[in-house]
Motif scaffolding. Sequence first.
Motif, PDB file in Angstrom:
ATOM      1  N   VAL A 118       0.748  -1.221  -0.180  1.00  0.00           N
ATOM      2  CA  VAL A 118       0.001   0.216   0.045  1.00  0.00           C
ATOM      3  C   VAL A 118       0.813   1.270  -0.144  1.00  0.00           C
ATOM      4  CG1 VAL A 118      -1.530   1.311   1.399  1.00  0.00           C
ATOM      5  CG2 VAL A 118      -1.855  -1.133   1.082  1.00  0.00           C
ATOM      6  N   VAL A 119       1.860   1.252   0.884  1.00  0.00           N
ATOM      7  CA  VAL A 119       2.731   2.413   0.853  1.00  0.00           C
ATOM      8  C   VAL A 119       3.308   2.474  -0.652  1.00  0.00           C
ATOM      9  CG1 VAL A 119       5.049   3.199   1.973  1.00  0.00           C
ATOM     10  CG2 VAL A 119       3.255   2.368   3.406  1.00  0.00           C
ATOM     11  N   ARG A 120       3.872   1.458  -0.975  1.00  0.00           N
ATOM     12  CA  ARG A 120       4.705   1.442  -2.548  1.00  0.00           C
ATOM     13  C   ARG A 120       3.643   2.137  -3.483  1.00  0.00           C
ATOM     14  NH1 ARG A 120       5.378  -3.314  -2.691  1.00  0.00           N
ATOM     15  NH2 ARG A 120       7.512  -3.306  -1.410  1.00  0.00           N
ATOM     16  N   GLN A 121       2.427   1.895  -3.425  1.00  0.00           N
ATOM     17  CA  GLN A 121       1.360   2.231  -4.256  1.00  0.00           C
ATOM     18  C   GLN A 121       1.055   3.648  -4.183  1.00  0.00           C
ATOM     19  OE1 GLN A 121      -1.790  -0.524  -4.060  1.00  0.00           O
ATOM     20  NE2 GLN A 121      -0.794  -2.385  -4.509  1.00  0.00           N
ATOM     21  N   ALA A 122       1.256   4.135  -3.115  1.00  0.00           N
ATOM     22  CA  ALA A 122       1.081   5.478  -2.638  1.00  0.00           C
ATOM     23  C   ALA A 122       2.104   6.370  -3.179  1.00  0.00           C
ATOM     24  CB  ALA A 122       0.967   5.994  -1.007  1.00  0.00           C
ATOM     25  N   GLY A 123       3.344   5.674  -3.728  1.00  0.00           N
ATOM     26  CA  GLY A 123       4.409   6.421  -4.384  1.00  0.00           C
ATOM     27  C   GLY A 123       5.498   6.621  -3.307  1.00  0.00           C
ATOM     28  N   VAL A 124       5.472   5.880  -2.020  1.00  0.00           N
ATOM     29  CA  VAL A 124       6.547   6.295  -1.092  1.00  0.00           C
ATOM     30  C   VAL A 124       7.600   5.140  -1.022  1.00  0.00           C
ATOM     31  CG1 VAL A 124       7.055   7.048   1.292  1.00  0.00           C
ATOM     32  CG2 VAL A 124       4.749   7.575   0.417  1.00  0.00           C
ATOM     33  N   PRO A 125       8.767   5.427  -1.506  1.00  0.00           N
ATOM     34  CA  PRO A 125       9.892   4.427  -1.661  1.00  0.00           C
ATOM     35  C   PRO A 125      10.365   3.638  -0.520  1.00  0.00           C
ATOM     36  CG  PRO A 125      10.839   6.598  -1.911  1.00  0.00           C
ATOM     37  CD  PRO A 125       9.326   6.899  -1.640  1.00  0.00           C
ATOM     38  N   ALA A 126      10.070   4.146   0.799  1.00  0.00           N
ATOM     39  CA  ALA A 126      10.483   3.612   2.043  1.00  0.00           C
ATOM     40  C   ALA A 126       9.560   3.672   2.979  1.00  0.00           C
ATOM     41  CB  ALA A 126      11.746   4.221   2.301  1.00  0.00           C
ATOM     42  N   LEU A 127       9.716   2.659   4.023  1.00  0.00           N
ATOM     43  CA  LEU A 127       8.932   2.597   5.267  1.00  0.00           C
ATOM     44  C   LEU A 127       9.856   2.361   6.494  1.00  0.00           C
ATOM     45  CD1 LEU A 127       6.130   2.271   6.330  1.00  0.00           C
ATOM     46  CD2 LEU A 127       6.273  -0.007   6.044  1.00  0.00           C
ATOM     47  N   GLU A 128       9.670   3.249   7.317  1.00  0.00           N
ATOM     48  CA  GLU A 128      10.503   3.078   8.575  1.00  0.00           C
ATOM     49  C   GLU A 128       9.419   3.014   9.927  1.00  0.00           C
ATOM     50  OE1 GLU A 128      13.574   6.308   9.529  1.00  0.00           O
ATOM     51  OE2 GLU A 128      12.643   6.760  11.106  1.00  0.00           O
ATOM     52  N   LEU A 129       9.951   2.386  10.974  1.00  0.00           N
ATOM     53  CA  LEU A 129       9.173   2.095  12.024  1.00  0.00           C
ATOM     54  C   LEU A 129      10.031   2.253  13.258  1.00  0.00           C
ATOM     55  CD1 LEU A 129      10.092  -1.133  12.918  1.00  0.00           C
ATOM     56  CD2 LEU A 129       8.951  -1.584  10.840  1.00  0.00           C
ATOM     57  N   ASN A 130       9.431   2.019  14.458  1.00  0.00           N
ATOM     58  CA  ASN A 130       9.995   2.074  15.715  1.00  0.00           C
ATOM     59  C   ASN A 130       9.620   0.864  16.364  1.00  0.00           C
ATOM     60  OD1 ASN A 130      11.965   2.978  17.965  1.00  0.00           O
ATOM     61  ND2 ASN A 130       9.817   2.793  19.167  1.00  0.00           N
ATOM     62  N   VAL A 131      10.591   0.004  17.167  1.00  0.00           N
ATOM     63  CA  VAL A 131      10.292  -1.218  17.984  1.00  0.00           C
ATOM     64  C   VAL A 131      10.964  -1.179  19.068  1.00  0.00           C
ATOM     65  CG1 VAL A 131      11.983  -2.629  16.699  1.00  0.00           C
ATOM     66  CG2 VAL A 131      10.136  -3.703  17.716  1.00  0.00           C
ATOM     67  N   PHE A 132      10.452  -1.675  20.277  1.00  0.00           N
ATOM     68  CA  PHE A 132      10.867  -1.409  21.687  1.00  0.00           C
ATOM     69  C   PHE A 132      11.773  -2.507  21.762  1.00  0.00           C
ATOM     70  CE2 PHE A 132       7.460   1.433  22.284  1.00  0.00           C
ATOM     71  CZ  PHE A 132       7.845   2.499  23.037  1.00  0.00           C
ATOM     72  N   GLY A 133      12.935  -2.406  22.317  1.00  0.00           N
ATOM     73  CA  GLY A 133      14.181  -3.432  22.637  1.00  0.00           C
ATOM     74  C   GLY A 133      13.571  -4.792  22.990  1.00  0.00           C
ATOM     75  N   PRO A 134      12.403  -4.648  24.154  1.00  0.00           N
ATOM     76  CA  PRO A 134      12.179  -6.086  24.331  1.00  0.00           C
ATOM     77  C   PRO A 134      11.360  -6.725  23.624  1.00  0.00           C
ATOM     78  CG  PRO A 134      11.961  -4.367  25.976  1.00  0.00           C
ATOM     79  CD  PRO A 134      12.364  -3.881  24.910  1.00  0.00           C
ATOM     80  N   ASN A 135      10.930  -6.237  22.627  1.00  0.00           N
ATOM     81  CA  ASN A 135       9.938  -7.028  21.600  1.00  0.00           C
ATOM     82  C   ASN A 135      10.642  -7.745  20.472  1.00  0.00           C
ATOM     83  OD1 ASN A 135       7.854  -7.858  19.918  1.00  0.00           O
ATOM     84  ND2 ASN A 135       7.001  -5.776  19.475  1.00  0.00           N
ATOM     85  N   HIS A 136      11.142  -8.878  21.172  1.00  0.00           N
ATOM     86  CA  HIS A 136      11.835  -9.761  20.101  1.00  0.00           C
ATOM     87  C   HIS A 136      11.417 -10.413  19.107  1.00  0.00           C
ATOM     88  CE1 HIS A 136      15.443  -8.866  23.052  1.00  0.00           C
ATOM     89  NE2 HIS A 136      14.660  -9.513  24.131  1.00  0.00           N
ATOM     90  N   PRO A 137      10.253 -10.870  19.206  1.00  0.00           N
ATOM     91  CA  PRO A 137       9.306 -11.280  17.898  1.00  0.00           C
ATOM     92  C   PRO A 137       9.448 -10.342  16.883  1.00  0.00           C
ATOM     93  CG  PRO A 137       8.399 -12.005  20.124  1.00  0.00           C
ATOM     94  CD  PRO A 137       9.377 -11.021  20.444  1.00  0.00           C
ATOM     95  N   ALA A 138       8.885  -9.129  17.041  1.00  0.00           N
ATOM     96  CA  ALA A 138       8.929  -7.980  16.408  1.00  0.00           C
ATOM     97  C   ALA A 138      10.069  -7.744  15.487  1.00  0.00           C
ATOM     98  CB  ALA A 138       8.112  -6.885  16.769  1.00  0.00           C
ATOM     99  N   ILE A 139      11.256  -7.717  16.548  1.00  0.00           N
ATOM    100  CA  ILE A 139      12.506  -7.509  15.750  1.00  0.00           C
ATOM    101  C   ILE A 139      13.015  -8.557  14.920  1.00  0.00           C
ATOM    102  CG2 ILE A 139      15.007  -7.240  16.478  1.00  0.00           C
ATOM    103  CD1 ILE A 139      13.915  -5.754  19.068  1.00  0.00           C
TER     104      ILE A 139
END
Length: 158
Positions: A118-139
């Motif tokens: 969806v982001v790519r289709q909106a014309g944005v070439p990169a996606l950034e996020l924040n993840v908290f250190g203890p969230n090992h599955p997400a990391i």
Amino acid sequence: MTTVTVRAMTQDEYDDWQRDIAEAYAEEQVAAGRWSQDGAVQRARDENAELLPQGLRTPRMLVLRGVDASGEPVGRAWVGLDHPRGAPDVAFLYDIEILEPRRGNGFGRALLAAVEDVVRQAGVPALELNVFGPNHPAIALYDSAGYEVTTQQMRKAL
């Protein structure tokens, strides 16, 4: 292979999500030592209201429901097509979550891929996020999906 598509949230879904995300975000901030418990949920609600002043109709904000092949909800995601700190050509993933009973079946990876599309289709070439250190599955998920660490905060209790 697990398939997830995304659609805009309904108003009822949005209202439930606003409650849930404020509670979860406040809990993360308190656990990370960034906020005190007192007033944390209201602070989270206030921050979200600043970012989504028009709710579902806030321009350049995508508030999405992930659904499986049969149309059943599996998760949700919130993406700003403009980076909150002004980074050019970078969208920001504020929130992504798989519903508890649907976890562990590949839906996280599939929802992340659908959001990226969806982001790519909106014309944005990169996606950034924040993840908290203890969230090992997400990391682990983000690492395996090709995300790279661009900044890192560290803390030591003294």
